[in-house]
Design a protein around this motif. Sequence first.
Motif, short mmCIF file in Angstrom:
data_model
loop_
_atom_site.label_atom_id
_atom_site.label_comp_id
_atom_site.label_asym_id
_atom_site.label_seq_id
_atom_site.Cartn_x
_atom_site.Cartn_y
_atom_site.Cartn_z
N GLN A 166 36.93 82.59 18.79
CA GLN A 166 38.20 81.87 18.66
C GLN A 166 38.49 81.45 17.22
O GLN A 166 39.49 80.79 16.96
N GLY A 167 37.55 81.74 16.33
CA GLY A 167 37.78 81.39 14.93
C GLY A 167 37.39 79.97 14.56
O GLY A 167 37.86 79.43 13.56
N TRP A 168 36.51 79.34 15.37
CA TRP A 168 35.98 78.01 15.04
C TRP A 168 34.56 78.20 14.51
O TRP A 168 33.89 79.18 14.82
N LYS A 169 34.08 77.22 13.74
CA LYS A 169 32.75 77.33 13.17
C LYS A 169 31.81 76.35 13.88
O LYS A 169 32.21 75.22 14.19
N SER A 170 30.57 76.80 14.10
CA SER A 170 29.65 75.95 14.88
C SER A 170 28.43 75.55 14.06
O SER A 170 27.85 76.37 13.34
N ILE A 171 28.09 74.25 14.18
CA ILE A 171 26.82 73.73 13.66
C ILE A 171 25.94 73.51 14.88
O ILE A 171 26.34 72.82 15.83
N ASN A 172 24.76 74.08 14.84
CA ASN A 172 23.93 74.13 16.03
C ASN A 172 22.58 73.49 15.78
O ASN A 172 21.87 73.88 14.85
N LEU A 173 22.23 72.51 16.63
CA LEU A 173 20.97 71.79 16.48
C LEU A 173 20.00 72.27 17.56
O LEU A 173 20.38 72.38 18.74
N VAL A 174 18.78 72.59 17.13
CA VAL A 174 17.76 73.07 18.06
C VAL A 174 16.46 72.32 17.78
O VAL A 174 16.29 71.76 16.70
N ARG A 175 15.56 72.31 18.75
CA ARG A 175 14.29 71.61 18.49
C ARG A 175 13.17 72.56 18.10
O ARG A 175 12.06 72.13 17.84
#
Length: 325
Positions: A166-175
Motif C-alpha cells: 500500500q506504500g506505507w513504511k513499517s518499523i518492526n520490533l522482534v525479540r
Amino acid sequence: MKNLCAIYAENGPPSATIQIESRERPQPQAGELLIRMELAPVNPSDLNMIEGTYGIKASLPAVAGNEGVGVVEALGPGVDAAWLQRRVRPATGTGTWQQWVACPASDCLRFPASLSAEQAAMLYVNPATAWRMLHDFIPLQPGEWVIQNAANSAVGRSVIQIAKAQGWKSINLVRRPEVIQELRDLGADAVLLDEPDSLPAIKELCGSHAPRLALNAVGGESVQLLSKAVATGAKIVTYGAMSKQGLRLGNGLLIFKDLSYHGYWVSRWYQQAERNQIDAMFESLAQLNLQIPVAAIHPLSEVREALAAAEQGRRNGKILLRLNE
Ligand SMILES: NC(=O)c1ccc[n+]([C@@H]2O[C@H](COP(=O)([O-])OP(=O)(O)OC[C@H]3O[C@@H](n4cnc5c(N)ncnc54)[C@H](OP(=O)(O)O)[C@@H]3O)[C@@H](O)[C@H]2O)c1
C-alpha cells in the motif's frame, strides 16, 4: 461413515486436554454444504479457547479450531450448484479441527481460487486482522510509517506485506535477532530488537515523521517503547497479549503526548461487517498473495503433538493440522 474430530470436554492445558473423538459424518440439510476439511492452523486464540482464557467461552464439549478450509463435496436441497468443489471456510462456531462439516452455505466464505490451500487456511484471522488495523484507525498517507511489535508473527508478517503493497513504511520490533533478515526480505523497511535501546534508531529513521499508528501484540514493557516512538496524538492499538503482562506506561507519556490506546478484536468486525465488505477484503488480500510461513503440518491424529509445538515460542511459522489424507 466416520468423522474424526479434535474436541475438548473441559478447559485446561491444550495439548493435555484435546482428544480425538469419532462421530457420525454429518449429512447436509436444506441450505447446507458438506465440506471435506483440508487444513487448519493452530492460532494462539485456539489455545486460549481450550485453556478457557479467551474473551468468549465455548459450550463444552466443543470441536476446537476457528479457521481453516475444506472443499465442498455435497449440497443439501436448495443450494446453488456453483458451491460444489469450491474451497471454503465453514461457518463460525462449527469447529474446524474435524474431517467433515455440514453448515449453512449462507454462513460459509468462498476463497478466491488463486490461493493455495495453506494460505487460504490462514487468511481469515491473521491477515484480516492486519488489514483491518492498517485501514480502520488512521487514514495512512503514502510513505507514512507504522510501527509494530511481535513483527514475525502471522499478523506481523501480514502487516509488513500489506504496508509494503500500500506504500506505507513499517518499523518492526522482534525479540529474536535471527528473524531480522527474513523480515527485511519480506519487505520490512526497518527491523529492530524490541528493547529500550532501539529508541534512538527509531527516532533517527523517522525524523519529524514519527508513526501515528502503533500495533501491539505483546504488552508489558514493549508498549512503553511503542509509546515513546510514536508521534504526539498517535493511536496505539492492542490486539494481542503474548507476554501475558499488562500494558506498562509512564504517566508522562499520557499527559504530554496525547496518546490514545485502543483495543481491537477482528471477531467483532466480522460480526458487524456486511457480506460484501468481507468478500472485498478477501479479494484484496488474495491479490497481495501474502506469504505466511508454515513450520510444520501434523495429521489430525497427532493433534496433541501439534498443540505442543504451537505452544512453543520461537517457531518459524504456523503449525497446521491436515484434517484428511
Ligand atoms: N485481536 C484480534 O482480533 C487478533 C486476531 C489475530 C491474532 N491476534 C493475536 O495476535 C497475536 C499474534 O497472533 P499470531 O497468530 O500472528 O501469532 P503467531 O504467528 O503464533 O506468532 C506468535 C508471536 O508472538 C511472539 N511471542 C510469543 N511469546 C512471546 C512473549 N512472551 N513475549 C513477546 N513475544 C512473544 C512470537 O515471537 P517469537 O517468534 O520470538 O517466539 C511471535 O512473534 C496473538 O496474541 C493473537 O492472539 C489477535
